[in-house]
Design a protein around this motif. Structure first.
Motif, PDB file in Angstrom:
ATOM      1  N   LYS A 129      -5.646   4.752  -9.460  1.00 17.71           N
ATOM      2  CA  LYS A 129      -4.948   6.327  -9.511  1.00 17.71           C
ATOM      3  C   LYS A 129      -4.761   6.598 -11.173  1.00 17.71           C
TER       4      LYS A 129
ATOM      5  N   ALA B 240      -4.481  -0.315  -6.579  1.00 15.51           N
ATOM      6  CA  ALA B 240      -4.478   0.951  -6.069  1.00 15.51           C
ATOM      7  C   ALA B 240      -3.792   2.108  -7.129  1.00 15.51           C
ATOM      8  N   LEU B 241      -2.616   1.370  -7.751  1.00 14.76           N
ATOM      9  CA  LEU B 241      -1.998   2.282  -8.733  1.00 14.76           C
ATOM     10  C   LEU B 241      -2.574   2.290  -9.894  1.00 14.76           C
TER      11      LEU B 241
ATOM     12  N   GLY C 118      -1.953  -3.669  -4.030  1.00 19.08           N
ATOM     13  CA  GLY C 118      -1.270  -2.539  -4.153  1.00 19.08           C
ATOM     14  C   GLY C 118      -1.163  -2.194  -5.501  1.00 19.08           C
TER      15      GLY C 118
ATOM     16  N   ASP D 183       0.892  -1.215   0.125  1.00 15.89           N
ATOM     17  CA  ASP D 183      -0.120  -0.077  -0.078  1.00 15.89           C
ATOM     18  C   ASP D 183       0.755   1.223   0.056  1.00 15.89           C
ATOM     19  N   LYS D 184       1.947   1.152   0.859  1.00 18.26           N
ATOM     20  CA  LYS D 184       2.875   2.512   0.875  1.00 18.26           C
ATOM     21  C   LYS D 184       3.668   2.509  -0.420  1.00 18.26           C
TER      22      LYS D 184
ATOM     23  N   SER E  21       1.960   6.524  -6.911  1.00 18.53           N
ATOM     24  CA  SER E  21       0.773   7.412  -7.503  1.00 18.53           C
ATOM     25  C   SER E  21       1.386   8.709  -7.828  1.00 18.53           C
TER      26      SER E  21
ATOM     27  N   ALA F  50       2.290   1.581  -3.509  1.00 20.57           N
ATOM     28  CA  ALA F  50       1.361   2.414  -4.341  1.00 20.57           C
ATOM     29  C   ALA F  50       1.267   3.798  -4.227  1.00 20.57           C
ATOM     30  N   LYS F  51       1.052   3.928  -2.842  1.00 20.64           N
ATOM     31  CA  LYS F  51       0.998   5.477  -2.734  1.00 20.64           C
ATOM     32  C   LYS F  51       2.097   6.083  -3.237  1.00 20.64           C
ATOM     33  N   ALA F  52       3.385   5.784  -2.824  1.00 23.19           N
ATOM     34  CA  ALA F  52       4.372   6.420  -3.529  1.00 23.19           C
ATOM     35  C   ALA F  52       4.572   6.766  -5.027  1.00 23.19           C
TER      36      ALA F  52
END
Ligand code: HDE
Length: 703
Positions: A666, A662-663, A659, A628-629, A635, A631-633
């Motif tokens: 986005k 999630a990308l 993850g 998740d982390k 994004s 993917a956030k980075a």
């Protein structure tokens, strides 16, 4: 002033495999003077064999003074450097060349005396050069362009050069038009651009005034001109040739190469992006495949037909703008070619190799195709200009591997030292001088009759029937790509009348195609078609003309990219990698930093490519395994967004974990059967073996 001495040869790195000096350069190294103390390196010498004591500094009158003309070492080195380039080929300058072998699997003894086509199991060395046509030697690998496919067979009876293309027809019917078509396609002479592109006015101006080009236009606007890999193209000898058997009887023949990996092309948007990501995409792909032992292979096939059959064809087989459908004369597979050895030196081999369609062996002969007849003159002439000497056959890559002897003598850069006083024939002074032999080359004994003149045969007048057959033989996806390519290219043409004339031709080929292109160009009415020189004939569709029909459901020879970041699940990566590798793909790990990523379990996994420099266009399918982390980075990274968006847009399979999803969200990437859970590796591999054609309508507007 103190004298600072700089010396080279200080590197401590292990030498690369194969980094030995060129043969012949250091032959004299046996002498003591030529040994460098304490090492395996031979001494660096001039071309006259004189050892150098200093390769860092030129000879100066004083430490800060002028350089002396006396410095023969400097002058020799710089002069040689200044002359390193030879004229590049006027066409087909950009290429990849590879050594390999040809093996005959079925004998054509009934048709020919050429040993290469009669001895089953015999392996003949080959050198194959695959090229683009329009760009210069330094141009990119991936323009929309025809690919040249030239094979030099070093047979026991002399060299046979089969100089073909990846398209079975050509733009023009008569060699006298070749300089015109090439001048039209090359960069425009006043502005010096575009490099290696047909999408400009002069090309389409010439084409629009040359109806005989229409069949070839269909092929070049298809995805055949944007191949995924040089290992995934078909090739063709194009012209009809003749085979002659021991009894002197001749049969017509067309030659075909069919890739073992099947056909595979890219999508135009993908090609455009590959061109930026890796201008050497095809050369690197071939180099990597050979280095990995995945030797590209082609089947060699022939279409054989008699004069009587030829007379019954609804076209003239001597016209190079026509092909013989496989459904009319089936292909007979008679051999295979494997490319398994990269050249030692690009210049010595790929640049200096000299192909000539006139290089044939006894048992193979020419047809009267007027394009072929012109080529028989052109290539020898071009070699004299490029290589500068009638002795170009002595360059190792060009030299026959069978004995050869004649009474030709002297000339620039003569490497041979013939002995004796006899250099003429007949002679009575030598018992060993070469003589003609009944086994030598014979032309087919053909009777030629007719009127001499600059005449285009009536039978060459039909320019649209096979263009139509080609278009109608394609799948709907391929038709849409072809129509869209025409819209793209003609949209780059500034002159409206050229666009209109082209659409006029398309009306003859197929009204629906003309309408699609006219709509794509924003026409509000249809132009009038030009007068056709012959009526358009209805031909049965030929599925063999498709790419999609000839694609193979396989990951062999394909590449899969796995995008990871800090925190990714190592086990998931390992499993996807194994599944793809087991299916025959090469796999690369992509991470934001080339040093790798720190996985969830704290271990480091090195990357094969940095994300910004390794976009998804370089792969056939991708997996995205992210925490998740992570993917956030990602994004926030344009390159990561493009990675998944392009993979989707280019109709590729995407495997994702949570993850990864999630990308995708986005990046606004949709969901379909080609976007699969990373745990369902079976589904991923199945989807990765093909392209998701149905997805295309959701990602771009096609004509
Ligand atoms: Fe070529 N072509 N060509 N061509 N061609 C050359 O020869 C030419 C044609 C093809 O990897 C040149 O050595 C004329 C058809 C390939 O080195 C030159 C005509 C086909 C290669 C030449 C044609 C080809 C060339 C430039 C019309 C497919 C690259 C450098 C009569 C069957 C070979 C050289 C290599 C190269 C002339 C038409 C294929 C100038 C005059 C048709 C694959 O001689």
């Amino acid at each position: 002033m103190s004298k600072a001495k700089t010396t080279g040869n200080s590197g401590k790195r292990k030498p690369e495999k194969g980094s030995t000096p060129a043969k012949g350069t250091h032959q004299a190294a046996g002498g003591e003077l030529h040994q460098v103390a304490g090492g395996g390196h031979p001494a660096l010498t001039t071309n006259q064999g004189v050892a150098l004591s200093d390769n860092q500094n030129s000879l100066r009158a004083s430490p800060r003074g002028p350089t002396l003309l006396e410095d023969f070492i400097l002058r020799e080195k710089i002069t040689h450097f200044d002359h390193e380039r030879i004229p590049e080929r006027i066409v087909h300058a950009r290429a990849t060349g590879v050594h390999g072998y040809f093996e005959l699997t079925a004998s054509l003894k009934q048709y020919t005396s050429a040993r290469i086509l009669t001895e089953v199991g015999e392996k003949t060395p080959v050198f194959t050069r695959i090229s683009t046509v329009a760009g210069g030697a330094g141009s990119v690998d991936t323009p929309r362009d025809v690919r040249g496919f030239a094979v030099k067979f070093y047979t026991k009876e002399g060299n046979w050069d089969l100089v073909g293309n990846n398209i079975p027809v050509f733009f023009i019917q008569d060699a006298i038009k070749f300089p015109d078509i090439i001048h039209a396609v090359k960069m425009e002479p006043d502005r010096g651009f575009p490099q290696s592109a047909t999408a400009h006015d002069t090309f389409w101006d010439f084409i629009s005034l040359t109806p005989e080009s229409m069949h070839m236009v269909m092929w070049i606007m298809s995805d055949r001109t944007i191949p995924r890999s040089l290992r995934m193209i078909e090739a063709f000898g194009v012209h009809s040739f003749r085979l002659i058997n021991a009894a002197g009887e001749s049969t017509f023949v067309k030659f075909h190469w069919r890739p073992k990996l099947g056909l595979q092309s890219t999508i135009w948007d993908e090609t455009v992006k590959i061109t930026g990501a890796d201008p050497d995409f095809h050369r690197r792909d071939m180099f990597d495949a050979i280095a990995a032992g995945n030797f590209p292979e082609w089947e060699f096939a022939v279409q054989l037909f008699t004069q009587e059959q030829a007379d019954s064809f609804p076209f003239d087989h001597l016209d190079a703008t026509k092909l013989i459908p496989e459904e009319l004369v089936p292909l007979k597979v008679i051999g295979r070619m494997v490319l398994d050895r990269w050249p030692n030196n690009f210049f010595a081999e790929t640049e200096q190799v000299a192909y000539c369609p006139s290089h044939v062996v006894p048992g193979i002969d020419f047809s009267n195709d007027p394009l072929l007849q012109g080529r028989l003159f052109s290539y020898l002439d071009t070699q004299l200009s490029r290589l500068g000497s009638p002795n170009f056959h002595q360059i190792p890559v060009n030299a026959p591997k069978c004995p050869f002897a004649n009474l030709q003598r002297d000339g620039h850069m003569q490497m041979a030292q013939p002995v004796g006083r006899v250099a003429y024939e007949p002679n009575s002074l030598s018992d060993t001088s070469p003589r003609e032999t009944p086994k030598g080359f014979h032309s087919a004994a053909i009777t030629e009759t007719g009127e001499k003149g600059r005449i285009r045969a009536e039978s060459f007048a039909d320019h649209y029937s096979q263009a139509r057959q080609f278009y109608l033989s394609q799948t709907a996806y391929e038709q849409a790509h072809l129509a869209s390519a025409l819209v793209f290219e003609l949209s780059k043409v500034e002159h409206l009348h050229i666009r209109e004339t082209m659409v006029g031709h398309l009306i003859h080929i197929e009204k629906d195609l003309a309408k699609r292109v006219a709509a794509g160009l924003g026409f509000d009415s249809m132009p009038a078609p030009p007068v056709a020189a012959a009526p358009v004939k209805k031909q049965p569709p030929s599925p063999a003309l498709q790419i999609i029909g000839k694609m193979k459901d396989t990951l062999m020879g394909r590449a899969v990219g796995i995008l990871i970041a800090d925190g990714s699940d190592g086990e998931a990566i390992r499993k996807i990698k194994k599944a793809a590798t087991d299916a025959g793909a090469s796999v690369k790990i992509i991470a934001p930093k080339v040093g790798g990523a720190k996985l969830a379990d704290g271990s480091m996994l090195a990357a094969d490519g940095q994300l910004a420099g390794t976009p998804s266009v370089l792969f056939d399918a991708v997996a995205v395994i992210l925490s998740d982390k992570g993917a956030k980075a990602l994004s926030m990274e344009g390159a990561a967004i493009d990675f998944v968006r392009d993979a989707f847009g280019h109709l590729k399979a995407i495997a994702v974990d949570q993850g990864g999803q999630a990308l995708l969200q986005k990046a606004n990437v949709g969901q379909d059967a080609g976007v699969v859970d990373a745990n369902d590796r079976k589904a991923f591999i199945a989807a990765a073996k093909t392209r998701q054609w149905d997805r295309e309508k959701s990602v771009r507007t096609l004509a």
